[in-house]
Design an enzyme around this catalytic site. Sequence first.
Site, short mmCIF file in Angstrom:
data_model
loop_
_atom_site.label_atom_id
_atom_site.label_comp_id
_atom_site.label_asym_id
_atom_site.label_seq_id
_atom_site.Cartn_x
_atom_site.Cartn_y
_atom_site.Cartn_z
N LYS A 114 -25.92 -12.85 -3.05
CA LYS A 114 -24.74 -12.88 -2.17
C LYS A 114 -24.47 -11.45 -1.73
O LYS A 114 -24.83 -10.50 -2.44
CB LYS A 114 -23.52 -13.40 -2.94
N ASP A 154 -21.14 -16.56 5.76
CA ASP A 154 -20.10 -17.01 4.82
C ASP A 154 -18.78 -16.69 5.51
O ASP A 154 -18.75 -16.55 6.75
CB ASP A 154 -20.24 -16.30 3.46
P1 NDP Z 1 -14.83 -19.17 7.79
O1 NDP Z 1 -14.63 -17.71 7.86
O2 NDP Z 1 -15.48 -19.88 8.91
O3 NDP Z 1 -13.43 -19.89 7.50
C1 NDP Z 1 -12.66 -19.57 6.39
C2 NDP Z 1 -11.34 -20.32 6.48
O4 NDP Z 1 -10.63 -20.13 5.29
C3 NDP Z 1 -10.45 -19.81 7.59
O5 NDP Z 1 -9.64 -20.84 8.07
C4 NDP Z 1 -9.63 -18.75 6.87
O6 NDP Z 1 -8.38 -18.45 7.48
C5 NDP Z 1 -9.42 -19.41 5.54
N1 NDP Z 1 -9.21 -18.38 4.51
C6 NDP Z 1 -10.01 -17.32 4.24
N2 NDP Z 1 -9.49 -16.58 3.25
C7 NDP Z 1 -8.34 -17.19 2.92
C8 NDP Z 1 -7.33 -16.90 1.96
N3 NDP Z 1 -7.40 -15.84 1.15
N4 NDP Z 1 -6.28 -17.78 1.88
C9 NDP Z 1 -6.18 -18.85 2.69
N5 NDP Z 1 -7.10 -19.16 3.61
C10 NDP Z 1 -8.16 -18.35 3.72
O7 NDP Z 1 -15.64 -19.41 6.43
P2 NDP Z 1 -16.45 -20.70 5.97
O8 NDP Z 1 -15.81 -21.92 6.49
O9 NDP Z 1 -17.87 -20.45 6.23
O10 NDP Z 1 -16.27 -20.62 4.38
C11 NDP Z 1 -15.18 -21.26 3.70
C12 NDP Z 1 -15.54 -21.41 2.24
O11 NDP Z 1 -16.74 -22.20 2.11
C13 NDP Z 1 -15.82 -20.12 1.48
O12 NDP Z 1 -15.41 -20.27 0.13
C14 NDP Z 1 -17.34 -20.03 1.52
O13 NDP Z 1 -17.87 -19.23 0.47
C15 NDP Z 1 -17.70 -21.49 1.34
N6 NDP Z 1 -19.04 -21.86 1.76
C16 NDP Z 1 -19.45 -21.67 3.05
C17 NDP Z 1 -20.71 -22.06 3.45
C18 NDP Z 1 -21.15 -22.00 4.87
O14 NDP Z 1 -22.22 -22.56 5.17
N7 NDP Z 1 -20.39 -21.40 5.77
C19 NDP Z 1 -21.69 -22.58 2.47
C20 NDP Z 1 -21.13 -22.82 1.15
C21 NDP Z 1 -19.87 -22.43 0.83
P3 NDP Z 1 -8.22 -17.11 8.35
O15 NDP Z 1 -8.77 -17.45 9.70
O16 NDP Z 1 -6.76 -16.87 8.34
O17 NDP Z 1 -8.99 -16.02 7.66
#
Ligand code: NDP
Length: 452
Positions: free
Chosen positions: A130, A170
Amino acid sequence: MGKNTAVTLDHFMDGLRKRNPGQTEFHQAVYEVSKPIFDFIVDKPLYHEYQIMRRIAEPDRVVSFRVCWEDDEGNIRVNRGWRIQNNNAIGPYKGGIRFHPSVNESILKFLAFEQTFKNSLTGLPMGGGKGGANFNPKGKSDHEVMRFCQSFMTELYRHIGDDIDVPAGDIGVGAREIGYMFGQWKRITRQHTGVLTGKGLEYGGSLIRTEATGYGATYFMQNMLAHRKDAIDGKICVVSGSGNVAQYAVEKITQLGGKVVTMSDSDGYIHDPEGFTQEKLDWVKALKNEKRGRIEEYAKKFKKAKYHAGKRPWGVPCQLAFPCATQNEILLEDAKTLLKNGCIGVSEGANMPTVIEGIDAFLDARILFGPAKAANAGGVGVSGLEMSQNSAKISWKEEELQRLLTDIMKDIHASCVEYGQTKDKKFVDYVRGANIAGFVKVADAMLAYGVV
Ligand code: NDP
């Protein structure tokens, strides 16, 4: 061979905390995995003798570097970047890159450690890694993001390679950032190889990679429900987040007849009692992916919806919950509220979204709980398929990839049942199942290599 006798879990965790002071997320992730594994290996002395858990919980390497870039006003900015290469026993290191101000070594070590077990569970030959930086892409211009990505890759390129370490996206790293980073890699190395996944379709990306994590988390829920002769159809669902994973979880849940009533971002959540439709979701996708707007705007556009500032959506009554935002977003109180309101299933789209006490509450209540390393493994699964296509220099058709994704999720579910089902077959502890199934393959490969 010396005699490393079986240590207790408490003793093991004491040592880990001492060696990694202050890295609370890393401690939490290691504890969650080790609890069922220590139970599993209690009568398997070889794993103790060869110190397998001690070795998996010590990353192969932690690379940290300065990332220097210039903003649009000509100011010099300095961030910190990392790549954690946790374990490559079963394949090249593989795992995403996160750009978020909260990123630190503890968070990336927890993610790289988790990724090792998750990647093993997919059945594909991928080790765990990571990376990321404490850079906040929010509010930055495209040019600033580009300069940051180029500077980040100027150091990272020497640590990665298509048979060495293959990063992906991510939080904060989507198609735009992958494009900038791949462009810089290509420029420095003069190579066009599959060194990153999540690439654009024009330059080596795979169909359905964008959808894979959210779809996969939904398929995992579908599999858990089917095991109890139930289905998503007609169920009220609460989703957190509005990024990549959340968007495609909402899409697939809706296609399968579930009614999604919430989405969120780090500022708050919206509650739409009428539920999402594909049209509403397309509006959210445009808002988040193109305009980089805030979820609050949804309630201005769709008048039946309400925006709740500074809150998470877990108080909204639902049968199924899909945390798809970030780590530690379901606290014990939230877990209790979900249970009180009749929630019967949780599928973790995000990584480690539920605190340990929350997981225990779900398991005690014997609801369906799909832990991240199983439920969200569809993303890295399709990344593995992107690597295969890049190596073979071919592109598979969407139909084939959709079938492979559903198969991967079905197989992961079956592995969890194999190792997690209670003797009376009345309950599947998916946490135990996922951790043990992921562990066995990595551990046995490590045994084969001897002490390295
Ligand atoms: P994105 O950046 O596309 O979206 C993240 C979302 O979560 C946004 O809506 C963001 O809001 C919100 N968010 C981020 N940090 C916080 C916080 N501290 N409190 C509340 N909301 C928060 O990321 P992904 O959708 O790609 O990833 C989301 C999760 O899924 C993560 O845990 C990631 O590790 C996991 N994941 C992702 C994969 C992928 O293929 N993308 C694969 C496997 C796991 P804001 O816009 O306000 O930041």
